[in-house]
Design an enzyme around this catalytic site. Structure first.
Site, PDB file in Angstrom:
ATOM      1  N   ARG A  74      38.067  63.685  -3.942  1.00  0.00           N
ATOM      2  CA  ARG A  74      38.314  63.311  -4.961  1.00  0.00           C
ATOM      3  C   ARG A  74      39.827  63.439  -5.619  1.00  0.00           C
ATOM      4  O   ARG A  74      40.380  64.939  -5.442  1.00  0.00           O
ATOM      5  CB  ARG A  74      37.260  64.259  -5.931  1.00  0.00           C
ATOM      6  N   ASP A 105      30.797  54.046  -7.790  1.00  0.00           N
ATOM      7  CA  ASP A 105      31.297  53.416  -8.933  1.00  0.00           C
ATOM      8  C   ASP A 105      32.582  53.986  -9.702  1.00  0.00           C
ATOM      9  O   ASP A 105      33.334  53.280  -9.803  1.00  0.00           O
ATOM     10  CB  ASP A 105      30.043  53.546 -10.108  1.00  0.00           C
ATOM     11  N   ASP A 152      22.834  57.682  -2.706  1.00  0.00           N
ATOM     12  CA  ASP A 152      22.016  57.817  -4.045  1.00  0.00           C
ATOM     13  C   ASP A 152      21.426  56.318  -4.294  1.00  0.00           C
ATOM     14  O   ASP A 152      20.543  56.437  -4.889  1.00  0.00           O
ATOM     15  CB  ASP A 152      22.758  58.116  -5.369  1.00  0.00           C
ATOM     16  N   MET A 194      18.639  65.233  -3.187  1.00  0.00           N
ATOM     17  CA  MET A 194      19.552  64.688  -3.991  1.00  0.00           C
ATOM     18  C   MET A 194      19.482  63.364  -4.768  1.00  0.00           C
ATOM     19  O   MET A 194      18.303  62.814  -4.792  1.00  0.00           O
ATOM     20  CB  MET A 194      21.055  64.523  -3.126  1.00  0.00           C
TER      21      MET A 194
HETATM   22  O1  F6P Z   1      26.593  61.165  -4.791  1.00  0.00           O
HETATM   23  C1  F6P Z   1      26.245  61.563  -3.813  1.00  0.00           C
HETATM   24  C2  F6P Z   1      25.793  63.302  -3.812  1.00  0.00           C
HETATM   25  O2  F6P Z   1      25.596  63.791  -2.557  1.00  0.00           O
HETATM   26  C3  F6P Z   1      24.788  63.280  -4.973  1.00  0.00           C
HETATM   27  O3  F6P Z   1      23.359  63.028  -4.455  1.00  0.00           O
HETATM   28  C4  F6P Z   1      24.955  64.577  -5.324  1.00  0.00           C
HETATM   29  O4  F6P Z   1      24.466  65.098  -6.507  1.00  0.00           O
HETATM   30  C5  F6P Z   1      26.692  64.845  -4.976  1.00  0.00           C
HETATM   31  O5  F6P Z   1      26.746  63.732  -4.449  1.00  0.00           O
HETATM   32  C6  F6P Z   1      26.734  66.331  -4.465  1.00  0.00           C
HETATM   33  O6  F6P Z   1      28.287  66.341  -4.668  1.00  0.00           O
HETATM   34  P1  F6P Z   1      29.131  67.208  -3.928  1.00  0.00           P
HETATM   35  O7  F6P Z   1      29.070  66.850  -2.265  1.00  0.00           O
HETATM   36  O8  F6P Z   1      30.613  67.250  -4.575  1.00  0.00           O
HETATM   37  O9  F6P Z   1      28.565  68.863  -3.735  1.00  0.00           O
END
Ligand code: F6P
Length: 363
Positions: A74, A105, A152, A194
């Site tokens: 990110r 998105d 997701d 998740m």
């Molecule tokens: O969007 C994918 C996802 O795995 C979601 O299901 C979850 O809420 C999020 O990313 C977790 O994000 P991170 O890897 O930044 O902890």
């Protein structure tokens, strides 16, 4: 040949490597120069070793690997114009005017904004004498083809996002494993899965594991959910079942938008039924492991179609996203799909759950 760059952005997902592989090989097959941009948008801003040409064998032996071999991030720098200016310069230096972005998105929206700004970025680079007039003309159009990589399954316009099927495999394996130990001790297990604000993983996991109860974001339970839950669990035990499985989506809430957590659910069960209860949070295990055959072939098909879209693009072509519609790989206008996806998220935020379900259904 055209210059194409491929990158993965946002949360990783299984099957991204298959998509990267297909882009590289289809691109080379069609006579293009294909580049990896590593570490998502950050690599585009930084250039250097993070933007390297790929060859046929750089994508050998990756189709079976989870995650993304070219890294994902990110990126804060890309949110600033200065960062995007550097990114534009790095692309022009290498003759890249075609981008394949694999992400959610947010990542796809970033690519669209970059494209809208492209002309003005080139003008600024020209004014700063970082590019010349010939380059300004030659690289005047930036073309974008997106693919949705996310566990997701929350993107409007596609039946499945790349990674969802593999994540479901992970979840189901985990529930099957838990069922063995739950059976032995006559326990109740609450599994948190998740999906952010999308209940796809939780609902499909519940249906395919014979779970007794599911909490999913789009369909908050009725106000008396505690009683209904306890009645259901008791009923199952009275009919001879030795265990109970409850699936809680990480984004589950009540009708007022207040989170319903696995720990809360556990407390309700322990307080009312005194059942021996445990919580298992599956976490990032769901995003790991090798991709399923479905996600591998999905990535391959999407990747090849994305390159085809770029090959056919001219100055007036709008960005597209390659999606799956009734088992066909199709191209849709990227921003329309992003807008629809945002509308669902907005409906969820304003607790208009019926609208969210309706909008998701329509897409
Ligand atoms: O969007 C994918 C996802 O795995 C979601 O299901 C979850 O809420 C999020 O990313 C977790 O994000 P991170 O890897 O930044 O902890």
């Amino acid at each position: 040949g055209k210059g194409i760059a491929v990158f993965t952005s946002g949360g990783d997902s299984q099957g991204m490597n298959a998509a990267v592989r297909a882009v590289v090989r289809m691109g080379i097959y069609l006579g293009c120069k294909v580049y990896f941009i590593k570490e998502g948008y950050q690599g585009m801003v930084d250039g250097g070793e993070n933007m390297v040409e790929a060859n046929w064998s750089s994508v050998s032996c990756i189709i079976h690997k989870g995650g993304t071999i070219i890294g994902s991030a990110r990126c804060q720098d890309f949110r600033e114009r200065q960062g995007r200016l550097k990114a534009a310069k790095n692309l022009v230096d290498r003759g890249i005017t075609n981008l394949v972005v694999i992400g959610g998105d947010g990542s796809l929206t970033g690519a669209d904004l970059f494209r809208q700004e492209w002309s003005s970025l080139l003008d600024e680079l020209l004014a700063m004498k970082q590019i010349n007039a010939e380059q300004r003309q030659k690289y005047r159009s930036l073309h974008i083809a997106g693919m949705v990589g996310s566990i997701d399954n929350d993107f409007c316009g596609t039946d499945m996002t790349i990674g969802t099927d593999s994540a479901l495999h992970r979840i189901i394996e985990a529930i099957d494993a838990i069922v063995c130990t739950a059976y032995s001790h006559q326990r109740t297990f609450i599994m948190e899965v998740m999906g952010r604000h999308c209940g796809y993983l939780s609902v499909v996991a519940a249906l395919t594991s014979e779970a007794d109860f599911v909490f999913c974001p789009e369909s908050p339970p009725p106000e008396d959910w505690q009683k209904r839950l306890c009645d259901k669990l008791e009923q199952e035990r009275n009919s001879g079942q030795r265990l109970n499985i409850i699936i809680v989506s990480e984004g589950a809430t009540d009708r007022n938008g207040q989170p319903i957590t696995a720990e809360q659910v556990k407390k309700v069960i322990v307080d009312n039924l005194n059942q021996d209860t445990r919580v298992t949070v599956l976490g990032h295990v769901q995003r790991g492991g090798s991709p399923s055959a479905f996600d591998r072939i999905l990535g391959c098909r999407m990747g090849a179609e994305a390159v085809m879209a770029l090959m056919e693009a001219d100055d007036n072509t709008e960005p597209c996203v390659v999606t799956l519609d009734g088992n066909q790989a199709i191209r849709l206008p990227l921003m329309e799909c992003v807008k629809k996806t945002k509308a669902v998220a907005d409906a969820m935020h304003s607790k208009n759950f019926e609208l969210a379900v309706e909008l998701r259904g329509k897409s």
